[in-house]
Scaffold this motif. Structure first.
Motif, PDB file in Angstrom:
ATOM      1  N   ILE A  70      53.720  48.356  34.145  1.00 24.54           N
ATOM      2  CA  ILE A  70      53.667  46.947  34.272  1.00 24.54           C
ATOM      3  C   ILE A  70      54.787  46.212  34.895  1.00 24.54           C
ATOM      4  O   ILE A  70      55.796  46.391  34.048  1.00 24.54           O
ATOM      5  CB  ILE A  70      52.786  46.022  33.036  1.00 24.54           C
ATOM      6  CG1 ILE A  70      51.629  46.990  32.739  1.00 24.54           C
ATOM      7  CG2 ILE A  70      52.547  44.895  33.196  1.00 24.54           C
ATOM      8  CD1 ILE A  70      50.951  46.343  31.306  1.00 24.54           C
ATOM      9  N   GLU A  71      54.571  45.488  35.796  1.00 24.09           N
ATOM     10  CA  GLU A  71      55.886  44.487  36.191  1.00 24.09           C
ATOM     11  C   GLU A  71      55.507  42.995  35.945  1.00 24.09           C
ATOM     12  O   GLU A  71      54.540  42.707  36.008  1.00 24.09           O
ATOM     13  CB  GLU A  71      56.061  44.783  37.814  1.00 24.09           C
ATOM     14  CG  GLU A  71      56.760  45.912  38.361  1.00 24.09           C
ATOM     15  CD  GLU A  71      56.589  45.602  39.725  1.00 24.09           C
ATOM     16  OE1 GLU A  71      57.135  44.782  40.514  1.00 24.09           O
ATOM     17  OE2 GLU A  71      56.000  46.504  40.407  1.00 24.09           O
ATOM     18  N   PHE A  72      56.550  42.392  35.501  1.00 29.39           N
ATOM     19  CA  PHE A  72      56.692  41.089  35.108  1.00 29.39           C
ATOM     20  C   PHE A  72      57.515  40.250  35.786  1.00 29.39           C
ATOM     21  O   PHE A  72      58.606  40.059  35.422  1.00 29.39           O
ATOM     22  CB  PHE A  72      56.814  40.658  33.733  1.00 29.39           C
ATOM     23  CG  PHE A  72      55.734  41.238  32.589  1.00 29.39           C
ATOM     24  CD1 PHE A  72      54.765  40.692  32.350  1.00 29.39           C
ATOM     25  CD2 PHE A  72      55.839  42.558  32.452  1.00 29.39           C
ATOM     26  CE1 PHE A  72      53.734  40.822  31.403  1.00 29.39           C
ATOM     27  CE2 PHE A  72      54.728  43.023  31.366  1.00 29.39           C
ATOM     28  CZ  PHE A  72      53.976  41.998  30.666  1.00 29.39           C
ATOM     29  N   ASN A 125      49.075  31.549  35.265  1.00 31.91           N
ATOM     30  CA  ASN A 125      50.147  31.154  34.003  1.00 31.91           C
ATOM     31  C   ASN A 125      49.804  32.631  33.023  1.00 31.91           C
ATOM     32  O   ASN A 125      48.783  33.050  32.998  1.00 31.91           O
ATOM     33  CB  ASN A 125      49.466  30.015  33.377  1.00 31.91           C
ATOM     34  CG  ASN A 125      50.467  29.657  32.377  1.00 31.91           C
ATOM     35  OD1 ASN A 125      51.823  29.750  32.485  1.00 31.91           O
ATOM     36  ND2 ASN A 125      49.880  28.730  31.423  1.00 31.91           N
ATOM     37  N   VAL A 126      50.926  32.939  32.778  1.00 29.81           N
ATOM     38  CA  VAL A 126      50.789  34.314  31.773  1.00 29.81           C
ATOM     39  C   VAL A 126      50.742  33.825  30.216  1.00 29.81           C
ATOM     40  O   VAL A 126      51.393  33.545  29.689  1.00 29.81           O
ATOM     41  CB  VAL A 126      52.249  34.865  31.833  1.00 29.81           C
ATOM     42  CG1 VAL A 126      52.192  36.138  30.892  1.00 29.81           C
ATOM     43  CG2 VAL A 126      52.347  35.584  33.122  1.00 29.81           C
ATOM     44  N   GLY A 180      53.855  35.057  37.517  1.00 24.86           N
ATOM     45  CA  GLY A 180      53.510  33.848  36.808  1.00 24.86           C
ATOM     46  C   GLY A 180      54.390  33.574  35.819  1.00 24.86           C
ATOM     47  O   GLY A 180      55.013  34.764  35.221  1.00 24.86           O
ATOM     48  N   GLY A 181      54.699  32.416  35.485  1.00 28.33           N
ATOM     49  CA  GLY A 181      55.364  32.062  34.140  1.00 28.33           C
ATOM     50  C   GLY A 181      54.878  31.898  32.924  1.00 28.33           C
ATOM     51  O   GLY A 181      53.578  32.053  32.986  1.00 28.33           O
ATOM     52  N   LEU A 202      47.304  46.815  40.856  1.00 31.06           N
ATOM     53  CA  LEU A 202      46.249  45.587  40.236  1.00 31.06           C
ATOM     54  C   LEU A 202      47.374  44.494  40.487  1.00 31.06           C
ATOM     55  O   LEU A 202      48.541  44.440  40.061  1.00 31.06           O
ATOM     56  CB  LEU A 202      45.569  45.697  39.121  1.00 31.06           C
ATOM     57  CG  LEU A 202      45.003  47.043  38.931  1.00 31.06           C
ATOM     58  CD1 LEU A 202      44.598  47.302  37.358  1.00 31.06           C
ATOM     59  CD2 LEU A 202      43.707  47.160  39.658  1.00 31.06           C
ATOM     60  N   LEU A 203      46.898  43.339  40.657  1.00 35.36           N
ATOM     61  CA  LEU A 203      47.648  42.028  40.709  1.00 35.36           C
ATOM     62  C   LEU A 203      47.070  40.884  39.949  1.00 35.36           C
ATOM     63  O   LEU A 203      45.685  40.872  40.161  1.00 35.36           O
ATOM     64  CB  LEU A 203      47.719  41.571  42.165  1.00 35.36           C
ATOM     65  CG  LEU A 203      48.574  40.426  42.371  1.00 35.36           C
ATOM     66  CD1 LEU A 203      49.991  40.320  41.897  1.00 35.36           C
ATOM     67  CD2 LEU A 203      48.458  39.674  43.843  1.00 35.36           C
TER      68      LEU A 203
END
Length: 180
Positions: A61-63, A14-15, A41-42, A9-10
């Motif tokens: 989860i990847e950030f 903005n986070v 996103g930042g 999932l993507l």
């Protein structure tokens, strides 16, 4: 599970809480193990990373943080589905259109502009409801039709510069004729 089984999932944007990112992270607790989430996103990334850790889904989860615009195309290309978990009425979802152009199925919440773009009721869920979000993601994945290709065609027909250009020309013609 092997990498082949993974379903990515993507989220791009903005986070922040106003974007509903915490509800998307919560939805991960209700999705099977093979689901992965990439949050591009930042913003307040550390806060959401610790939320994912508390909910025991951080390993899925990847950030990557904020990426250059040219890298966003690669993010869309490597995902299976785009999720827009908005909780306030954003007027327009540019990322929704980008995802559709990239042939991704899109799940969004029923608020603001995105549901007008997505337009498939079964892919639109209640805002701020992680259970409904998770259920809608799984339902959309189970649809045995090529949602992504249909999305791309729709967006190109509806939002391409030539389509928008002709809409503007029609609008100008209307305005011009009403001025006479």
């Amino acid at each position: 599970s092997t990498a082949d089984d993974q379903y990515t999932l993507l989220y791009v944007g903005n986070v922040s809480e106003t974007k509903g990112v915490h509800h998307l992270i919560s939805a991960m607790t209700k999705l099977p193990e093979e689901y992965r989430l990439r949050i591009v996103g930042g913003g307040d990334v550390d806060r959401f990373r610790s939320l994912a850790d508390r909910l025991d889904v951080l390993q899925r989860i990847e950030f990557p943080g904020w990426v250059q615009h040219d890298q966003i195309a690669a993010a869309y290309a490597s995902a299976n589905m785009f999720v827009h978990p908005g909780i306030w009425p954003e007027p327009f979802g540019r990322t929704v259109i980008e995802a559709m152009q990239a042939r991704l199925p899109v799940v969004c919440t029923d608020i603001g502009g995105p549901p007008d773009i997505v337009r498939h009721e079964e892919m639109i869920c209640e805002p701020a409801n992680p259970d409904d979000l998770a259920a809608t993601i799984q339902h959309t994945r189970s649809l045995n039709r090529d949602v992504g290709t249909a999305n791309r065609k729709y967006v190109l027909d509806r939002y391409s510069p030539s389509a928008i250009g002709s809409q503007y020309i029609d609008l100008y013609d209307e305005l011009d004729s009403s001025a006479d």
